[in-house]
Design a protein around this motif. Structure first.
Motif, PDB file in Angstrom:
ATOM      1  N   SER A 118      13.440 -18.053  16.528  1.00  7.86           N
ATOM      2  CA  SER A 118      12.440 -18.442  15.553  1.00  7.86           C
ATOM      3  C   SER A 118      11.388 -17.340  15.543  1.00  7.86           C
ATOM      4  O   SER A 118      10.740 -17.084  16.563  1.00  7.86           O
ATOM      5  CB  SER A 118      11.802 -19.774  15.956  1.00  7.86           C
ATOM      6  OG  SER A 118      10.576 -19.946  15.284  1.00  7.86           O
ATOM      7  N   LYS A 156      23.505 -17.181  10.471  1.00  6.45           N
ATOM      8  CA  LYS A 156      22.367 -18.092  10.383  1.00  6.45           C
ATOM      9  C   LYS A 156      22.825 -19.491  10.782  1.00  6.45           C
ATOM     10  O   LYS A 156      23.915 -19.931  10.429  1.00  6.45           O
ATOM     11  CB  LYS A 156      21.841 -18.098   8.950  1.00  6.45           C
ATOM     12  CG  LYS A 156      20.550 -18.840   8.760  1.00  6.45           C
ATOM     13  CD  LYS A 156      20.041 -18.669   7.342  1.00  6.45           C
ATOM     14  CE  LYS A 156      18.675 -19.297   7.174  1.00  6.45           C
ATOM     15  NZ  LYS A 156      18.174 -19.122   5.802  1.00  6.45           N
ATOM     16  N   GLN A 157      21.974 -20.177  11.541  1.00  9.77           N
ATOM     17  CA  GLN A 157      22.222 -21.568  11.892  1.00  9.77           C
ATOM     18  C   GLN A 157      20.960 -22.336  11.543  1.00  9.77           C
ATOM     19  O   GLN A 157      19.907 -22.146  12.165  1.00  9.77           O
ATOM     20  CB  GLN A 157      22.539 -21.701  13.376  1.00  9.77           C
ATOM     21  CG  GLN A 157      22.883 -23.111  13.799  1.00  9.77           C
ATOM     22  CD  GLN A 157      23.228 -23.178  15.265  1.00  9.77           C
ATOM     23  OE1 GLN A 157      22.519 -22.626  16.103  1.00  9.77           O
ATOM     24  NE2 GLN A 157      24.313 -23.852  15.574  1.00  9.77           N
ATOM     25  N   ARG A 202      21.562  -8.480  13.476  1.00 10.81           N
ATOM     26  CA  ARG A 202      21.368  -9.872  13.069  1.00 10.81           C
ATOM     27  C   ARG A 202      22.726 -10.470  12.779  1.00 10.81           C
ATOM     28  O   ARG A 202      23.539  -9.900  12.057  1.00 10.81           O
ATOM     29  CB  ARG A 202      20.478  -9.959  11.837  1.00 10.81           C
ATOM     30  CG  ARG A 202      20.145 -11.406  11.475  1.00 10.81           C
ATOM     31  CD  ARG A 202      19.068 -11.499  10.446  1.00 10.81           C
ATOM     32  NE  ARG A 202      19.623 -11.145   9.152  1.00 10.81           N
ATOM     33  CZ  ARG A 202      18.903 -11.068   8.037  1.00 10.81           C
ATOM     34  NH1 ARG A 202      17.612 -11.307   8.069  1.00 10.81           N
ATOM     35  NH2 ARG A 202      19.463 -10.743   6.907  1.00 10.81           N
ATOM     36  N   TYR A 247      19.706 -17.266  18.974  1.00 12.08           N
ATOM     37  CA  TYR A 247      19.037 -17.657  17.740  1.00 12.08           C
ATOM     38  C   TYR A 247      17.545 -17.654  18.012  1.00 12.08           C
ATOM     39  O   TYR A 247      17.085 -18.190  19.014  1.00 12.08           O
ATOM     40  CB  TYR A 247      19.503 -19.037  17.278  1.00 12.08           C
ATOM     41  CG  TYR A 247      20.915 -19.003  16.751  1.00 12.08           C
ATOM     42  CD1 TYR A 247      21.161 -18.668  15.426  1.00 12.08           C
ATOM     43  CD2 TYR A 247      21.996 -19.253  17.576  1.00 12.08           C
ATOM     44  CE1 TYR A 247      22.464 -18.599  14.932  1.00 12.08           C
ATOM     45  CE2 TYR A 247      23.297 -19.195  17.097  1.00 12.08           C
ATOM     46  CZ  TYR A 247      23.513 -18.866  15.777  1.00 12.08           C
ATOM     47  OH  TYR A 247      24.794 -18.786  15.298  1.00 12.08           O
ATOM     48  N   LEU A 260      17.689 -22.716  10.027  1.00  8.51           N
ATOM     49  CA  LEU A 260      16.692 -21.753   9.554  1.00  8.51           C
ATOM     50  C   LEU A 260      16.637 -20.501  10.422  1.00  8.51           C
ATOM     51  O   LEU A 260      15.845 -19.599  10.153  1.00  8.51           O
ATOM     52  CB  LEU A 260      15.303 -22.403   9.537  1.00  8.51           C
ATOM     53  CG  LEU A 260      15.160 -23.624   8.634  1.00  8.51           C
ATOM     54  CD1 LEU A 260      13.782 -24.244   8.805  1.00  8.51           C
ATOM     55  CD2 LEU A 260      15.395 -23.242   7.181  1.00  8.51           C
ATOM     56  N   LEU A 261      17.455 -20.443  11.470  1.00  6.09           N
ATOM     57  CA  LEU A 261      17.367 -19.360  12.441  1.00  6.09           C
ATOM     58  C   LEU A 261      18.548 -18.402  12.334  1.00  6.09           C
ATOM     59  O   LEU A 261      19.679 -18.825  12.098  1.00  6.09           O
ATOM     60  CB  LEU A 261      17.324 -19.926  13.863  1.00  6.09           C
ATOM     61  CG  LEU A 261      16.262 -20.974  14.153  1.00  6.09           C
ATOM     62  CD1 LEU A 261      16.409 -21.481  15.577  1.00  6.09           C
ATOM     63  CD2 LEU A 261      14.876 -20.420  13.909  1.00  6.09           C
ATOM     64  N   TYR A 262      18.277 -17.122  12.536  1.00  2.00           N
ATOM     65  CA  TYR A 262      19.330 -16.118  12.624  1.00  2.00           C
ATOM     66  C   TYR A 262      19.575 -15.779  14.085  1.00  2.00           C
ATOM     67  O   TYR A 262      18.682 -15.881  14.919  1.00  2.00           O
ATOM     68  CB  TYR A 262      18.929 -14.825  11.898  1.00  2.00           C
ATOM     69  CG  TYR A 262      19.091 -14.890  10.403  1.00  2.00           C
ATOM     70  CD1 TYR A 262      20.338 -14.707   9.810  1.00  2.00           C
ATOM     71  CD2 TYR A 262      18.002 -15.130   9.582  1.00  2.00           C
ATOM     72  CE1 TYR A 262      20.481 -14.768   8.432  1.00  2.00           C
ATOM     73  CE2 TYR A 262      18.138 -15.191   8.208  1.00  2.00           C
ATOM     74  CZ  TYR A 262      19.389 -15.001   7.637  1.00  2.00           C
ATOM     75  OH  TYR A 262      19.537 -15.061   6.281  1.00  2.00           O
ATOM     76  N   ARG A 263      20.784 -15.344  14.365  1.00  2.00           N
ATOM     77  CA  ARG A 263      21.145 -14.886  15.708  1.00  2.00           C
ATOM     78  C   ARG A 263      20.848 -13.390  15.792  1.00  2.00           C
ATOM     79  O   ARG A 263      21.254 -12.621  14.927  1.00  2.00           O
ATOM     80  CB  ARG A 263      22.613 -15.149  15.976  1.00  2.00           C
ATOM     81  CG  ARG A 263      23.049 -14.764  17.354  1.00  2.00           C
ATOM     82  CD  ARG A 263      24.494 -15.205  17.586  1.00  2.00           C
ATOM     83  NE  ARG A 263      24.875 -14.971  18.947  1.00  2.00           N
ATOM     84  CZ  ARG A 263      24.565 -15.736  19.967  1.00  2.00           C
ATOM     85  NH1 ARG A 263      23.866 -16.829  19.763  1.00  2.00           N
ATOM     86  NH2 ARG A 263      24.933 -15.429  21.188  1.00  2.00           N
ATOM     87  N   TYR A 264      20.134 -12.987  16.815  1.00  2.00           N
ATOM     88  CA  TYR A 264      19.793 -11.582  17.026  1.00  2.00           C
ATOM     89  C   TYR A 264      20.343 -11.130  18.369  1.00  2.00           C
ATOM     90  O   TYR A 264      20.398 -11.906  19.324  1.00  2.00           O
ATOM     91  CB  TYR A 264      18.271 -11.386  17.028  1.00  2.00           C
ATOM     92  CG  TYR A 264      17.640 -11.629  15.687  1.00  2.00           C
ATOM     93  CD1 TYR A 264      17.575 -10.629  14.728  1.00  2.00           C
ATOM     94  CD2 TYR A 264      17.102 -12.872  15.371  1.00  2.00           C
ATOM     95  CE1 TYR A 264      16.990 -10.851  13.485  1.00  2.00           C
ATOM     96  CE2 TYR A 264      16.516 -13.107  14.134  1.00  2.00           C
ATOM     97  CZ  TYR A 264      16.473 -12.091  13.202  1.00  2.00           C
ATOM     98  OH  TYR A 264      15.898 -12.314  11.978  1.00  2.00           O
TER      99      TYR A 264
END
Length: 99
Positions: free
Chosen positions: A49, A82-83, A79, A47, A85-89
């Motif tokens: 920011s 979402k957790q 991508r 995740y 406000l963050l997405y996992r990339y």
């Protein structure tokens, strides 16, 4: 107690080499972002920011956001969920293999 830094190798697939060699390729901002992600992302992704990423690279948040959009559109990164406000990339395994 001494700490040991884990080193890893990145293998580019033929698809990645073809993509990176094609004109016009990536502009400087997305290219810097891509190689930072190749170095920093764990094998299973993470995740992120985008604000912290921008600060760490001394880039504007707008440039990081646009760069991530280009990398996603071109399929170099993926991508995930979402957790907060963050997405996992994660790096697209079709282009990069981490050893």
């Amino acid at each position: 107690m001494a700490t040991t830094k884990i080193r890893r190798a990145v293998v580019l697939t033929e698809a990645a080499l073809g993509y990176l060699a094609r004109p016009p390729g990536l502009d400087a901002g997305p290219s810097l972002l891509l190689w930072h992600l190749v170095k920093a992302l764990p094998v299973g992704g993470s995740y992120l920011s985008l604000t912290d990423l921008a600060q760490g690279l001394a880039m504007s948040r707008v440039h990081v956001t646009n760069g991530m959009k280009q990398l996603l559109r071109d399929g170099l990164i993926l991508r995930g969920p979402k957790q907060g406000l963050l997405y996992r990339y994660e790096l697209n395994p079709a282009y990069f293999h981490l050893l």
